[in-house]
Design an enzyme around this catalytic site. Structure first.
Site, PDB file in Angstrom:
ATOM      1  NE  ARG A 220      -2.767  -2.128   2.957  1.00 47.26           N
ATOM      2  CZ  ARG A 220      -2.950  -2.077   4.261  1.00 47.26           C
ATOM      3  NH1 ARG A 220      -3.467  -1.009   4.816  1.00 47.26           N
ATOM      4  NH2 ARG A 220      -2.619  -3.099   5.022  1.00 47.26           N
TER       5      ARG A 220
ATOM      6  CD  GLU B 153      -3.468  -2.972  14.507  1.00 41.25           C
ATOM      7  OE1 GLU B 153      -3.443  -2.566  13.338  1.00 41.25           O
ATOM      8  OE2 GLU B 153      -4.336  -2.645  15.327  1.00 41.25           O
TER       9      GLU B 153
HETATM   10  O1  LIG Z   1       3.119  -0.181  11.851  1.00 38.84           O
HETATM   11  P1  LIG Z   1       2.930  -1.656  11.615  1.00 38.84           P
HETATM   12  O2  LIG Z   1       2.304  -2.377  12.766  1.00 38.84           O
HETATM   13  O3  LIG Z   1       4.198  -2.320  11.179  1.00 38.84           O
HETATM   14  O4  LIG Z   1       1.858  -1.824  10.440  1.00 38.84           O
HETATM   15  C1  LIG Z   1       1.820  -1.025   9.278  1.00 38.84           C
HETATM   16  C2  LIG Z   1       1.940  -1.837   8.047  1.00 38.84           C
HETATM   17  O5  LIG Z   1       0.872  -2.785   7.952  1.00 38.84           O
HETATM   18  C3  LIG Z   1       0.277  -2.703   6.667  1.00 38.84           C
HETATM   19  O6  LIG Z   1       0.924  -3.505   5.733  1.00 38.84           O
HETATM   20  P2  LIG Z   1       0.619  -5.064   5.474  1.00 38.84           P
HETATM   21  O7  LIG Z   1       1.746  -5.870   6.015  1.00 38.84           O
HETATM   22  O8  LIG Z   1      -0.767  -5.360   5.951  1.00 38.84           O
HETATM   23  O9  LIG Z   1       0.758  -5.199   3.908  1.00 38.84           O
HETATM   24  P3  LIG Z   1       0.078  -4.576   2.597  1.00 38.84           P
HETATM   25  O10 LIG Z   1       0.499  -3.116   2.513  1.00 38.84           O
HETATM   26  O11 LIG Z   1       0.694  -5.382   1.509  1.00 38.84           O
HETATM   27  O12 LIG Z   1      -1.428  -4.713   2.678  1.00 38.84           O
HETATM   28  C4  LIG Z   1       0.481  -1.254   6.276  1.00 38.84           C
HETATM   29  O13 LIG Z   1       0.379  -1.051   4.876  1.00 38.84           O
HETATM   30  C5  LIG Z   1       1.854  -0.954   6.815  1.00 38.84           C
HETATM   31  O14 LIG Z   1       2.878  -1.312   5.885  1.00 38.84           O
HETATM   32  N1  LIG Z   2      -5.610  -1.213  11.452  1.00 37.12           N
HETATM   33  C1  LIG Z   2      -4.995  -1.191  10.272  1.00 37.12           C
HETATM   34  N2  LIG Z   2      -5.649  -0.758   9.173  1.00 37.12           N
HETATM   35  C2  LIG Z   2      -5.017  -0.722   7.974  1.00 37.12           C
HETATM   36  N3  LIG Z   2      -3.756  -1.077   7.805  1.00 37.12           N
HETATM   37  C3  LIG Z   2      -3.074  -1.507   8.876  1.00 37.12           C
HETATM   38  N4  LIG Z   2      -1.797  -1.927   9.013  1.00 37.12           N
HETATM   39  C4  LIG Z   2      -1.619  -2.261  10.298  1.00 37.12           C
HETATM   40  N5  LIG Z   2      -2.707  -2.041  11.018  1.00 37.12           N
HETATM   41  C5  LIG Z   2      -3.653  -1.573  10.138  1.00 37.12           C
END
Ligand SMILES: O=P(O)(O)OC[C@H]1O[C@H](OP(=O)(O)OP(=O)(O)O)[C@H](O)[C@@H]1O
Ligand SMILES: Nc1ncnc2[nH]cnc12
Length: 170
Positions: free
Chosen positions: A58, A95
């Site tokens: 993302r 998370e």
């Molecule tokens: O601060 P944190 O607890 O580390 O979480 C934040 C991360 O979690 C999500 O990514 P995700 O791993 O869900 O992957 P995506 O972007 O491919 O959906 C978001 O896009 C951040 O990169």
């Molecule tokens: N609550 C949340 N919503 C969207 N992206 C996330 N990445 C980690 N936590 C998230």
């Protein structure tokens, strides 16, 4: 513009207890998409930046736009096994689970001033991991830049002195 109007909160996704912040309505609305890009750009326009690192997946929506507007290169930080040349890897907790990210070791030149962009700062594990990757390759992180900060998860504390900007907070 109130960007929160374009962020959908989805309860219990991807696991029970998580309130997922879905940014696809913002991406789908041409004006909101453009204005969010302009607002992210306002956070960085006075910085001297050599590279923009965007975090899969993302983080890839806006990081290349910021790089193009700043007139610098875009460096993708990818999930393991996706980049073909020599990489630097860092594992981290999320998370909802744990993961790892890699960047091509040659993408950062020692001394590079690096802007990091991602959509969400949650626990800060991802952002901390990328900051550590960039600094281990000799780069200097000049800002971590997000669409959304989940303040109640305290991710900001994990980033120490690194300047942090986010468009909206929960
Ligand atoms: O601060 P944190 O607890 O580390 O979480 C934040 C991360 O979690 C999500 O990514 P995700 O791993 O869900 O992957 P995506 O972007 O491919 O959906 C978001 O896009 C951040 O990169
Ligand atoms: N609550 C949340 N919503 C969207 N992206 C996330 N990445 C980690 N936590 C998230």
């Amino acid at each position: 513009m109130n960007f929160k109007d374009y962020i959908r909160e989805v309860p219990d996704f991807p696991t029970p207890g998580i309130s997922f912040k879905d940014i696809t309505p913002l991406l789908e609305d041409a004006e909101a998409f453009r204005k969010a890009g302009e607002a992210l750009m306002d956070f960085v326009k006075d910085l001297r930046v050599d590279k923009v690192v965007g975090i899969e997946s993302r983080g890839f929506f806006y990081a290349p736009i910021l790089a193009e507007k700043l007139g610098v290169g875009f460096v993708p930080a990818r999930k393991p096994g996706k980049l073909p040349r020599k990489t630097q890897r860092q594992t981290y907790d999320l998370e909802y689970g744990s993961d790892a990210l890699e960047i091509h070791a040659e993408s950062i030149t020692p001394g590079d001033r690096v802007l990091i962009h991602d959509d969400v700062l949650a626990t800060g594990g991802t952002a901390r991991a990328i900051c550590d990757l960039v600094t281990s390759l000799g780069g200097e992180v000049v800002q971590c830049n997000f669409l959304i900060e989940l303040e109640f998860l305290g991710g900001r504390q994990k980033l120490g002195d690194v300047p942090l900007r986010a468009l909206v907070s929960y």
